[in-house]
Design an enzyme around this catalytic site. Structure first.
Site, mmCIF file in Angstrom:
data_model
loop_
_atom_site.group_PDB
_atom_site.id
_atom_site.type_symbol
_atom_site.label_atom_id
_atom_site.label_comp_id
_atom_site.label_asym_id
_atom_site.label_seq_id
_atom_site.Cartn_x
_atom_site.Cartn_y
_atom_site.Cartn_z
ATOM 1 C CG ASN A 60 12.079 -3.589 8.921
ATOM 2 O OD1 ASN A 60 12.503 -4.109 9.941
ATOM 3 N ND2 ASN A 60 12.800 -3.474 7.819
ATOM 4 C CG HIS A 97 16.389 -6.306 -4.328
ATOM 5 N ND1 HIS A 97 16.248 -5.647 -3.146
ATOM 6 C CD2 HIS A 97 15.172 -6.298 -4.900
ATOM 7 C CE1 HIS A 97 14.983 -5.251 -3.013
ATOM 8 N NE2 HIS A 97 14.324 -5.655 -4.065
ATOM 9 N NE ARG A 102 16.083 -2.473 -5.300
ATOM 10 C CZ ARG A 102 15.873 -2.127 -4.021
ATOM 11 N NH1 ARG A 102 14.701 -1.652 -3.642
ATOM 12 N NH2 ARG A 102 16.813 -2.278 -3.119
ATOM 13 C CE1 TYR A 153 16.502 0.473 0.734
ATOM 14 C CE2 TYR A 153 16.696 1.062 -1.598
ATOM 15 C CZ TYR A 153 16.108 0.312 -0.577
ATOM 16 O OH TYR A 153 15.146 -0.596 -0.888
ATOM 17 C CG ASP A 193 13.698 1.994 -3.906
ATOM 18 O OD1 ASP A 193 13.260 3.159 -3.891
ATOM 19 O OD2 ASP A 193 13.418 1.142 -3.040
ATOM 20 C CG HIS A 205 14.701 3.919 0.133
ATOM 21 N ND1 HIS A 205 14.739 4.333 1.436
ATOM 22 C CD2 HIS A 205 14.120 2.708 0.150
ATOM 23 C CE1 HIS A 205 14.215 3.399 2.206
ATOM 24 N NE2 HIS A 205 13.820 2.398 1.447
ATOM 25 C CD GLU A 227 10.698 1.048 -5.137
ATOM 26 O OE1 GLU A 227 11.094 0.183 -5.946
ATOM 27 O OE2 GLU A 227 10.615 0.829 -3.924
ATOM 28 C CD GLU A 275 9.247 0.953 -0.243
ATOM 29 O OE1 GLU A 275 9.473 0.312 -1.281
ATOM 30 O OE2 GLU A 275 10.106 1.152 0.637
ATOM 31 N NE ARG A 284 7.777 -0.101 -4.730
ATOM 32 C CZ ARG A 284 8.185 -1.321 -4.360
ATOM 33 N NH1 ARG A 284 7.899 -2.360 -5.113
ATOM 34 N NH2 ARG A 284 8.877 -1.483 -3.255
ATOM 35 C CG HIS A 334 7.247 -3.034 -0.088
ATOM 36 N ND1 HIS A 334 7.052 -2.634 1.211
ATOM 37 C CD2 HIS A 334 8.566 -3.141 -0.253
ATOM 38 C CE1 HIS A 334 8.229 -2.498 1.811
ATOM 39 N NE2 HIS A 334 9.172 -2.800 0.935
ATOM 40 C CG ASP A 341 10.714 -5.136 5.529
ATOM 41 O OD1 ASP A 341 11.515 -5.128 4.584
ATOM 42 O OD2 ASP A 341 9.814 -4.289 5.666
ATOM 43 C CD GLU A 353 10.881 -4.994 -3.324
ATOM 44 O OE1 GLU A 353 9.858 -4.408 -2.915
ATOM 45 O OE2 GLU A 353 12.029 -4.659 -2.997
ATOM 46 C CD1 TRP A 381 18.467 5.226 5.494
ATOM 47 C CD2 TRP A 381 16.537 4.113 5.462
ATOM 48 N NE1 TRP A 381 18.745 3.929 5.145
ATOM 49 C CE2 TRP A 381 17.582 3.220 5.093
ATOM 50 C CE3 TRP A 381 15.221 3.619 5.478
ATOM 51 C CZ2 TRP A 381 17.364 1.881 4.781
ATOM 52 C CZ3 TRP A 381 14.993 2.301 5.174
ATOM 53 C CH2 TRP A 381 16.067 1.425 4.835
HETATM 54 O O1 KDG Z 1 11.452 -1.867 5.826
HETATM 55 C C1 KDG Z 1 11.864 -1.011 4.809
HETATM 56 C C2 KDG Z 1 12.121 -1.817 3.546
HETATM 57 O O2 KDG Z 1 11.054 -2.649 3.271
HETATM 58 C C3 KDG Z 1 12.374 -0.900 2.385
HETATM 59 O O3 KDG Z 1 13.486 -0.099 2.658
HETATM 60 C C4 KDG Z 1 12.620 -1.731 1.147
HETATM 61 O O4 KDG Z 1 12.388 0.183 -0.270
HETATM 62 C C5 KDG Z 1 12.352 -1.021 -0.128
HETATM 63 C C6 KDG Z 1 12.029 -1.846 -1.285
HETATM 64 O O5 KDG Z 1 11.739 -1.265 -2.324
HETATM 65 O O6 KDG Z 1 12.064 -3.064 -1.157
HETATM 66 MG MG MG Z 2 11.447 0.771 -2.126
#
Ligand code: KDG
Ligand code: MG
Length: 424
Positions: A59, A144, A169, A181, A232, A234, A258, A284, A305, A334, A338, A361, A424
């Site tokens: 991505n 999600h 989630r 996010y 998550d 993140h 996560e 991921e 993951r 994951h 994407d 997921e 991020w």
């Molecule tokens: O490309 C980045 C995403 O795949 C990511 O931000 C998604 O964290 C993610 C998730 O748990 O699906």
């Molecule tokens: Mg994630």
């Protein structure tokens, strides 16, 4: 089906005599398209006309992998035996002096996945049968649910439970931040890569840590405990902040928390573990078994993951899962949008076969994506079934794909309220 040849190949280039290819690869094509979002797909075709697909999508960095495949990998595949999956993996990994990293491992993954697809078609079997067959009835997935505020989040959790999901989630907007996010306007689909030049988001750890326990607590209070609840982080916290969050969420009985800290901060998991019994998932953005080793060996996590597309394909993902199994760590692949339907199908074949599958997921793809990649996997009763088509059970509609050209799209970046950069 052609017989395995035993005679040394006359064209063996200099080294020891080679066994003739059983199913030589004749073509390697890299297809870049954007049906709702960008995807890079590798298609290999053998001399006898069997095709195999591999996802190569990274991505926001799609063209880097496309170039790596076209310029450096594809020329080495022509004439290579498509049935030599492990040897090809070793050739691309060990044979490459510059190893690992997301671009390389995604390119290797695409080749590996396409070869498993070819093998399945050659054998007339779905890939999971080649991996040892089913270990379970289906692949439990999580969806999600997300909302700008707690009320909207609760509505969304209700929608997922009504759709039959057994795992959800939950992500919620943080008051005072203009975007968070995991929270999307279009509730069923989420695409953070929204602009050619990265969008700048705002972040406040303090506000986030105040908002999350209340939101997840409200979910449990309304819907009870008869479904798996996930969240998550993140990669946004320091180890001690993550430890505090994990402890404050213990009453919510999370399936997992996560990515509590940035992936490169693996020692941080030791500290988190000392303070909380909330299960932890990560991986991921990890791309090889070596990146997961400490986390698994020290049992610092409960779920790994890594994905087929970013961690070297079915061959390497299977190795990571087997290593994790020896430490009773389960998988939680994951599966954001994407990761293309080709990757999702590959993940499902692996998920259904391995002993230590945890959860998958499942972020639904858009209608355009599903139309470009017709597939045999199906959702029912909170589970995905990979289907019984030979190979992966996914094709690509070239004509339709050509109608969705690549569009530059980057993932966002984060700044704290004082203007400094944050993860991020
Ligand atoms: O490309 C980045 C995403 O795949 C990511 O931000 C998604 O964290 C993610 C998730 O748990 O699906
Ligand atoms: Mg994630």
């Amino acid at each position: 089906m052609p017989e395995a040849g035993g005679a040394p190949s006359p064209e063996a280039p200099g080294g020891p005599p080679r066994i003739e290819a059983v199913e030589p690869i004749e073509r390697a094509e890299v297809i870049v398209c954007s049906p709702g979002r960008n995807f890079v797909t590798l298609r290999l075709t053998t001399r006898s006309g069997i095709t195999g697909l591999g996802d190569a999508t990274l991505n926001g960095r799609e063209l880097a992998v496309a170039a790596y495949l076209r310029d450096h990998v594809a020329p080495t595949l022509i004439g290579r035996d498509a049935t030599r999956i492990e040897d090809t993996w070793q050739y691309l990994y060990r044979g490459g002096y510059w190893r690992r990293g997301p671009v390389t491992m995604t390119a290797i993954a695409a080749v590996d996945t396409a070869l498993w697809d070819i093998l399945g078609k050659r054998a007339g079997l779905p890939v999971h049968e080649l991996l040892g067959g089913r270990s379970r009835d289906g692949v439990t997935v999580y969806g999600h649910a997300n909302g700008e505020d707690v009320a909207e989040l609760l509505d969304q959790v209700a929608t997922y439970l009504e759709r039959g999901y057994r795992a959800v989630r939950a992500q919620v907007g943080v008051p005072g931040l203009r975007s968070t996010y995991g929270v999307s306007r279009d509730k069923l689909f989420y695409e953070p890569a929204d602009a050619a030049i990265p969008t700048e988001n705002l972040w406040s750890t303090e506000r986030y840590l105040r908002a999350i326990p209340a939101a997840l607590g409200a979910v449990r209070e309304r819907f009870g405990f008869e479904f798996a609840l996930l969240h998550d982080v993140h990669h946004r916290l320091s180890p001690i902040e993550a430890a505090r969050l994990g402890r404050s969420l213990e009453a919510c009985d999370l399936f997992w928390m996560e990515d509590p800290v940035p992936a490169e901060l693996q020692e941080g998991y030791r500290l988190i573990r000392q303070h909380t019994t909330t299960p932890i998932a990560t991986g991921e953005v990890l791309t090889s078994i070596w990146d997961c080793r400490t986390l698994i060996e020290e049992q610092l996590i409960d779920y790994i993951r890594t994905s087929v597309v970013h961690a070297g394909g079915i061959t390497h993902q299977r190795r990571i899962a087997a290593f994790a199994d020896t430490y009773r760590v389960r998988t939680g692949s994951h599966g954001a949008t994407d990761l293309s339907p080709v990757c999702l199908a590959a993940a499902l074949h692996l998920d259904i076969a391995i002993p230590n599958f945890g959860i998958q997921e499942y972020m639904r793809h858009s209608e355009e994506t599903d139309a470009v990649f017709p597939h045999s996997y199906r959702f029912a009763d909170g589970m995905l079934q990979p289907g019984a088509d030979p190979g992966l059970g996914v094709t690509i509609d070239d004509g339709l794909a050509a109608r969705f050209p690549y569009r530059p799209a980057s993932l966002p970046v984060n700044r704290r309220l004082d203007g400094s950069m944050h993860d991020w």
